[in-house]
Design a protein around this motif. Structure first.
Motif, PDB file in Angstrom:
ATOM      1  N   LEU A  15       8.676   3.194  -5.384  1.00 29.34           N
ATOM      2  CA  LEU A  15       7.599   4.129  -5.047  1.00 29.34           C
ATOM      3  C   LEU A  15       7.588   4.426  -3.551  1.00 29.34           C
ATOM      4  CD1 LEU A  15       4.693   2.819  -7.289  1.00 29.34           C
ATOM      5  CD2 LEU A  15       5.950   4.966  -7.521  1.00 29.34           C
ATOM      6  N   ASN A  16       7.799   3.395  -2.756  1.00 28.45           N
ATOM      7  CA  ASN A  16       7.846   3.590  -1.312  1.00 28.45           C
ATOM      8  C   ASN A  16       9.048   4.436  -0.921  1.00 28.45           C
ATOM      9  OD1 ASN A  16       8.913   2.723   1.473  1.00 28.45           O
ATOM     10  ND2 ASN A  16       6.777   2.057   1.515  1.00 28.45           N
ATOM     11  N   ILE A  17      10.200   4.139  -1.503  1.00 30.68           N
ATOM     12  CA  ILE A  17      11.413   4.895  -1.199  1.00 30.68           C
ATOM     13  C   ILE A  17      11.244   6.368  -1.577  1.00 30.68           C
ATOM     14  CG2 ILE A  17      13.830   5.204  -1.887  1.00 30.68           C
ATOM     15  CD1 ILE A  17      13.996   2.101  -2.028  1.00 30.68           C
ATOM     16  N   LEU A  18      10.666   6.620  -2.733  1.00 32.13           N
ATOM     17  CA  LEU A  18      10.481   8.000  -3.187  1.00 32.13           C
ATOM     18  C   LEU A  18       9.501   8.766  -2.304  1.00 32.13           C
ATOM     19  CD1 LEU A  18      10.406   7.487  -7.061  1.00 32.13           C
ATOM     20  CD2 LEU A  18      12.289   8.392  -5.674  1.00 32.13           C
ATOM     21  N   ASN A  19       8.580   8.042  -1.650  1.00 38.31           N
ATOM     22  CA  ASN A  19       7.617   8.682  -0.758  1.00 38.31           C
ATOM     23  C   ASN A  19       8.100   8.741   0.687  1.00 38.31           C
ATOM     24  OD1 ASN A  19       5.394   9.499  -2.387  1.00 38.31           O
ATOM     25  ND2 ASN A  19       4.998   7.347  -2.766  1.00 38.31           N
TER      26      ASN A  19
ATOM     27  N   PRO B 240       0.832  -1.209   0.000  1.00 40.67           N
ATOM     28  CA  PRO B 240       0.000   0.000   0.000  1.00 40.67           C
ATOM     29  C   PRO B 240       0.863   1.254   0.000  1.00 40.67           C
ATOM     30  CG  PRO B 240       0.084  -0.930   2.191  1.00 40.67           C
ATOM     31  CD  PRO B 240       0.822  -1.884   1.290  1.00 40.67           C
ATOM     32  N   MET B 241       0.329   2.305  -0.538  1.00 41.00           N
ATOM     33  CA  MET B 241       1.027   3.591  -0.543  1.00 41.00           C
ATOM     34  C   MET B 241       0.302   4.520   0.417  1.00 41.00           C
ATOM     35  SD  MET B 241       3.515   3.024  -2.443  1.00 41.00           S
ATOM     36  CE  MET B 241       4.177   4.628  -2.120  1.00 41.00           C
ATOM     37  N   THR B 242       1.094   5.200   1.220  1.00 36.72           N
ATOM     38  CA  THR B 242       0.537   6.214   2.114  1.00 36.72           C
ATOM     39  C   THR B 242       1.270   7.513   1.860  1.00 36.72           C
ATOM     40  OG1 THR B 242       2.064   5.634   3.887  1.00 36.72           O
ATOM     41  CG2 THR B 242      -0.068   4.541   3.916  1.00 36.72           C
TER      42      THR B 242
ATOM     43  N   ILE C 206      17.729   6.401   3.745  1.00 40.23           N
ATOM     44  CA  ILE C 206      19.074   5.848   3.550  1.00 40.23           C
ATOM     45  C   ILE C 206      19.085   4.359   3.894  1.00 40.23           C
ATOM     46  CG2 ILE C 206      21.448   5.901   4.420  1.00 40.23           C
ATOM     47  CD1 ILE C 206      21.047   8.975   4.730  1.00 40.23           C
ATOM     48  N   GLU C 207      18.435   3.993   4.999  1.00 40.46           N
ATOM     49  CA  GLU C 207      18.390   2.584   5.397  1.00 40.46           C
ATOM     50  C   GLU C 207      17.708   1.732   4.330  1.00 40.46           C
ATOM     51  OE1 GLU C 207      16.842  -0.319   9.009  1.00 40.46           O
ATOM     52  OE2 GLU C 207      15.994   1.698   8.835  1.00 40.46           O
ATOM     53  N   LYS C 208      16.590   2.220   3.809  1.00 33.44           N
ATOM     54  CA  LYS C 208      15.874   1.475   2.765  1.00 33.44           C
ATOM     55  C   LYS C 208      16.746   1.302   1.530  1.00 33.44           C
ATOM     56  CE  LYS C 208      11.214   2.681   4.223  1.00 33.44           C
ATOM     57  NZ  LYS C 208       9.933   3.298   3.868  1.00 33.44           N
ATOM     58  N   CYS C 209      17.394   2.370   1.110  1.00 33.09           N
ATOM     59  CA  CYS C 209      18.264   2.297  -0.073  1.00 33.09           C
ATOM     60  C   CYS C 209      19.427   1.333   0.158  1.00 33.09           C
ATOM     61  CB  CYS C 209      18.786   3.680  -0.441  1.00 33.09           C
ATOM     62  SG  CYS C 209      17.510   4.802  -1.045  1.00 33.09           S
ATOM     63  N   ASN C 210      20.036   1.394   1.333  1.00 30.59           N
ATOM     64  CA  ASN C 210      21.152   0.499   1.652  1.00 30.59           C
ATOM     65  C   ASN C 210      20.726  -0.961   1.606  1.00 30.59           C
ATOM     66  OD1 ASN C 210      23.148   2.444   1.954  1.00 30.59           O
ATOM     67  ND2 ASN C 210      22.801   2.660   4.149  1.00 30.59           N
ATOM     68  N   LYS C 211      19.560  -1.263   2.128  1.00 28.55           N
ATOM     69  CA  LYS C 211      19.076  -2.650   2.134  1.00 28.55           C
ATOM     70  C   LYS C 211      18.802  -3.141   0.715  1.00 28.55           C
ATOM     71  CE  LYS C 211      19.022  -3.353   6.566  1.00 28.55           C
ATOM     72  NZ  LYS C 211      19.867  -4.303   7.254  1.00 28.55           N
TER      73      LYS C 211
END
Length: 120
Positions: free
Chosen positions: A72-76, A15-17, A84-89
Motif C-alpha cells: 500500500l505504501n509502495i503504491l502510494n 500510517p497512510m498519507t 524504485i528504492e523501496k521495491c529493490n529493498k
C-alpha cells in the motif's frame, strides 16, 4: 508461532498519507520510518525460512506484511527513484530458493500484486 504472528500484526502500525503530501511533513517522515521498519521486519521474518515451515514464513512475510502494509505504501509512492528504492529493498529480502521451481514469467501467488506493480 501463531501467538507471535498475532503480536506482530497487532503491534505494527504503518500510517497512510497522501502521495501528494509534503515529504518534509512530520506525518510523511513518520510514515517513511515505519515503512523502513516494516522492511526490516520482513527481512527478519524471512530469516526464519528453513527453520519454520515455508508456508508460515510466506504467509507472515508476504501475505501479511508485504501485501497488507508495504505494498500500500509502495503504491502510494509516486513512480520514481523513491519507489524504485523501496521495491529493490523488498526484492532483496526475498530468498532466491522461493523462485527456483517457478517457470519463466510466473511468480508466487502472494507476489502477484507486487509483480504487477514492478511491470508498470
Amino acid at each position: 508461532i501463531k501467538q507471535k504472528i498475532i503480536f506482530i500484526l497487532t503491534s505494527f502500525f504503518l500510517p497512510m498519507t497522501s502521495s501528494v503530501e509534503d515529504k518534509s511533513s512530520l506525518r510523511s517522515k513518520f510514515q517513511e520510518r515505519r515503512f523502513w521498519s516494516a522492511v526490516k521486519l520482513l527481512s527478519n521474518v524471512v530469516l526464519w525460512d528453513g527453520v519454520v515451515q515455508e508456508d508460515k514464513v510466506r504467509d507472515l512475510g508476504l501475505s501479511k506484511l508485504l501485501n497488507r502494509y508495504l505494498l500500500l505504501n509502495i503504491l502510494n509512492t509516486p513512480l520514481g527513484l523513491d519507489n524504485i528504492e523501496k521495491c529493490n529493498k523488498v526484492v532483496a529480502c526475498l530468498p532466491e530458493r522461493w523462485f527456483q521451481d517457478l517457470r519463466g514469467g510466473s511468480t508466487l501467488p502472494e507476489l502477484l500484486n507486487f509483480s504487477q506493480h514492478l511491470l508498470q
